[in-house]
Scaffold this active site. Structure first.
Site, PDB file in Angstrom:
ATOM      1  N   ASP A   1     -14.960 -53.102 -28.868  1.00 21.21           N
ATOM      2  CA  ASP A   1     -13.884 -53.438 -27.938  1.00 21.21           C
ATOM      3  C   ASP A   1     -14.457 -54.257 -26.772  1.00 21.21           C
ATOM      4  O   ASP A   1     -15.450 -53.863 -26.162  1.00 21.21           O
ATOM      5  CB  ASP A   1     -13.277 -52.114 -27.417  1.00 21.21           C
ATOM      6  CG  ASP A   1     -11.994 -52.328 -26.644  1.00 21.21           C
ATOM      7  OD1 ASP A   1     -11.327 -53.359 -26.855  1.00 21.21           O
ATOM      8  OD2 ASP A   1     -11.645 -51.448 -25.823  1.00 21.21           O
ATOM      9  N   HIS A   2     -13.847 -55.393 -26.467  1.00 22.72           N
ATOM     10  CA  HIS A   2     -14.277 -56.238 -25.352  1.00 22.72           C
ATOM     11  C   HIS A   2     -15.775 -56.565 -25.370  1.00 22.72           C
ATOM     12  O   HIS A   2     -16.470 -56.391 -24.361  1.00 22.72           O
ATOM     13  CB  HIS A   2     -13.925 -55.595 -24.003  1.00 22.72           C
ATOM     14  CG  HIS A   2     -12.463 -55.598 -23.722  1.00 22.72           C
ATOM     15  ND1 HIS A   2     -11.779 -56.718 -23.313  1.00 22.72           N
ATOM     16  CD2 HIS A   2     -11.546 -54.605 -23.833  1.00 22.72           C
ATOM     17  CE1 HIS A   2     -10.497 -56.415 -23.173  1.00 22.72           C
ATOM     18  NE2 HIS A   2     -10.318 -55.154 -23.498  1.00 22.72           N
TER      19      HIS A   2
ATOM     20  N   GLU B   1      -9.118 -62.783 -27.240  1.00 22.26           N
ATOM     21  CA  GLU B   1      -7.950 -62.649 -26.354  1.00 22.26           C
ATOM     22  C   GLU B   1      -7.612 -64.012 -25.775  1.00 22.26           C
ATOM     23  O   GLU B   1      -8.493 -64.738 -25.298  1.00 22.26           O
ATOM     24  CB  GLU B   1      -8.291 -61.653 -25.239  1.00 22.26           C
ATOM     25  CG  GLU B   1      -7.145 -61.398 -24.256  1.00 22.26           C
ATOM     26  CD  GLU B   1      -7.435 -60.204 -23.332  1.00 22.26           C
ATOM     27  OE1 GLU B   1      -7.999 -59.195 -23.803  1.00 22.26           O
ATOM     28  OE2 GLU B   1      -7.105 -60.290 -22.136  1.00 22.26           O
TER      29      GLU B   1
ATOM     30  N   HIS C   1      -4.755 -52.999 -18.118  1.00 13.21           N
ATOM     31  CA  HIS C   1      -5.721 -51.944 -18.461  1.00 13.21           C
ATOM     32  C   HIS C   1      -5.745 -50.812 -17.431  1.00 13.21           C
ATOM     33  O   HIS C   1      -5.676 -51.070 -16.230  1.00 13.21           O
ATOM     34  CB  HIS C   1      -7.138 -52.529 -18.536  1.00 13.21           C
ATOM     35  CG  HIS C   1      -7.368 -53.418 -19.715  1.00 13.21           C
ATOM     36  ND1 HIS C   1      -7.447 -54.787 -19.598  1.00 13.21           N
ATOM     37  CD2 HIS C   1      -7.530 -53.143 -21.024  1.00 13.21           C
ATOM     38  CE1 HIS C   1      -7.668 -55.313 -20.799  1.00 13.21           C
ATOM     39  NE2 HIS C   1      -7.714 -54.342 -21.673  1.00 13.21           N
TER      40      HIS C   1
ATOM     41  N   HIS D   1      -3.321 -54.876 -25.678  1.00 11.74           N
ATOM     42  CA  HIS D   1      -4.282 -54.101 -24.879  1.00 11.74           C
ATOM     43  C   HIS D   1      -3.532 -53.457 -23.719  1.00 11.74           C
ATOM     44  O   HIS D   1      -2.465 -53.923 -23.320  1.00 11.74           O
ATOM     45  CB  HIS D   1      -5.367 -55.021 -24.315  1.00 11.74           C
ATOM     46  CG  HIS D   1      -6.431 -55.372 -25.312  1.00 11.74           C
ATOM     47  ND1 HIS D   1      -7.764 -55.081 -25.116  1.00 11.74           N
ATOM     48  CD2 HIS D   1      -6.357 -55.966 -26.519  1.00 11.74           C
ATOM     49  CE1 HIS D   1      -8.462 -55.499 -26.156  1.00 11.74           C
ATOM     50  NE2 HIS D   1      -7.629 -56.045 -27.020  1.00 11.74           N
ATOM     51  N   GLY D   2      -4.122 -52.384 -23.153  1.00 13.93           N
ATOM     52  CA  GLY D   2      -3.540 -51.765 -21.961  1.00 13.93           C
ATOM     53  C   GLY D   2      -2.170 -51.155 -22.221  1.00 13.93           C
ATOM     54  O   GLY D   2      -1.250 -51.329 -21.431  1.00 13.93           O
TER      55      GLY D   2
ATOM     56  N   SER E   1      -1.384 -47.946 -22.322  1.00 16.42           N
ATOM     57  CA  SER E   1      -1.136 -46.681 -21.610  1.00 16.42           C
ATOM     58  C   SER E   1      -0.208 -46.901 -20.426  1.00 16.42           C
ATOM     59  O   SER E   1      -0.301 -47.911 -19.735  1.00 16.42           O
ATOM     60  CB  SER E   1      -2.455 -46.067 -21.130  1.00 16.42           C
ATOM     61  OG  SER E   1      -3.239 -45.687 -22.240  1.00 16.42           O
TER      62      SER E   1
ATOM     63  N   ASN F   1      -4.169 -50.924 -28.601  1.00 14.92           N
ATOM     64  CA  ASN F   1      -5.320 -50.268 -27.984  1.00 14.92           C
ATOM     65  C   ASN F   1      -4.822 -49.187 -27.034  1.00 14.92           C
ATOM     66  O   ASN F   1      -3.948 -49.445 -26.211  1.00 14.92           O
ATOM     67  CB  ASN F   1      -6.150 -51.277 -27.189  1.00 14.92           C
ATOM     68  CG  ASN F   1      -6.938 -52.203 -28.091  1.00 14.92           C
ATOM     69  OD1 ASN F   1      -6.609 -52.378 -29.260  1.00 14.92           O
ATOM     70  ND2 ASN F   1      -7.979 -52.802 -27.538  1.00 14.92           N
TER      71      ASN F   1
HETATM   72 ZN    ZN Z   1      -8.577 -54.269 -23.508  1.00 17.41          ZN
END
Ligand code: ZN
Length: 297
Positions: free
Chosen positions: A79-80, A131, A175, A206-207, A209, A228
């Protein structure tokens, strides 16, 4: 069953659902993820952030052993990834996919550097995520949300120029944990436009949550194929441990943590639409389940 991320995401994009990509950093959360995926009969992508688990060669070896035991398809993704060295270590550690993130750089630099990683990774049979646009920090949401949303036409050009296997896009998430009072909101029109412009290419969120489940469900129906997730799983785990009555048996702490992580992930797999989407090889058996003592024992 260990597979590449491309194999998982091409199918998810074709059939319009998303696969969970939880962040893992140790055996406890890795087993929680695999048990959740098996219970839900869902494909799974284990995301490893170098910052959280710098010994990625060791962790990769362990994750491969776990993935090989399971009967659901599992990919192991860096990841990243932030440097060539990290990518090389991930490939050495047996990862089946790497993300290389140059989303903060000017387009030309982003494209040039990702092209090099694609060459290296594809030669090793490893998928690549990159990305385009930039997903910022939740703590800076009022500025970051609209700072670098993904442009649909440019995303298509980026995919063609780099040869990546899936693309993380910026459509309104960020994030980490949002400050109190901030509710993230997604740009669904943009997502639909990106999916159309890229000819139905596998897309990554991504991000995730902090975003409500109905918005996530909609995003997965409209073209997101990998979600993610980290903060929401950790918060659910921390809450369960904090509220648990260990009845004097403090050794239950890891069992409580693993169970909470797993149950939250199962909830999200249902939201993403990948429950029941696993394909099973002949004769594969499941992961060995923990026989940890239950409260009544
Ligand atoms: Zn991310």
């Amino acid at each position: 069953m260990l597979v590449t991320m491309k194999e998982i995401l091409d199918k998810a994009s074709e059939e319009n659902y998303a696969v969970a990509a939880p962040n893992v950093s140790n055996e406890i959360n890795a087993r929680a993820c695999i048990e959740a995926a098996e219970d839900m009969k869902a494909p799974l992508i284990l995301d490893v952030a170098y910052m959280a688990a710098p010994d990625i060669v060791f962790l990769g070896g362990m994750l491969r052993k776990l993935a090989e035991q399971t009967y659901v398809p599992v990919a192991i993704n860096l990841d990243h990834g932030a440097s060539l060295e990290q990518v090389q270590m991930a490939i050495k550690g047996g990862f089946t996919s790497v993300m290389f993130d140059r989303s903060s750089c000017p387009d030309e630099e982003n494209i040039r550097e990702v092209q090099e990683i694609v060459k290296l990774a594809h030669a090793a049979g490893v998928s690549v995520e990159a990305e385009y646009g930039h997903v910022g920090r939740a703590t800076n949401y009022d500025v970051d949300r609209d700072a670098a949303l993904t442009d649909p036409e440019k995303a298509r050009e980026y995919i063609e120029a780099t040869g990546v296997d899936c693309l993380a896009v910026a459509i309104g998430t960020a994030h980490g944990a949002y400050p109190k009072g901030f509710v993230p909101y997604l740009d669904f029109e943009r997502l639909v436009a990106i999916k159309k412009a890229t000819h139905h290419f596998p897309l990554v969120l991504h991000g995730s949550s902090g975003t409500d489940n109905e918005s996530l469900r909609k995003a997965c129906q409209l073209g997101i194929n990998k979600v993610n997730i980290n903060t929401d799983l950790c918060q659910a785990t921390a809450k369960a441990v904090k509220e648990a009555d260990f009845e004097g048996k403090s050794m239950l702490v890891f069992h409580v943590a693993q169970t909470a992580f797993k149950e939250k992930l199962k909830e999200m797999i249902e939201v993403y639409g990948s429950a029941g989407k696993a394909w099973k090889p002949e004769g594969a058996k499941g992961i060995a389940r923990s026989k940890f003592p239950r409260r009544s024992e």
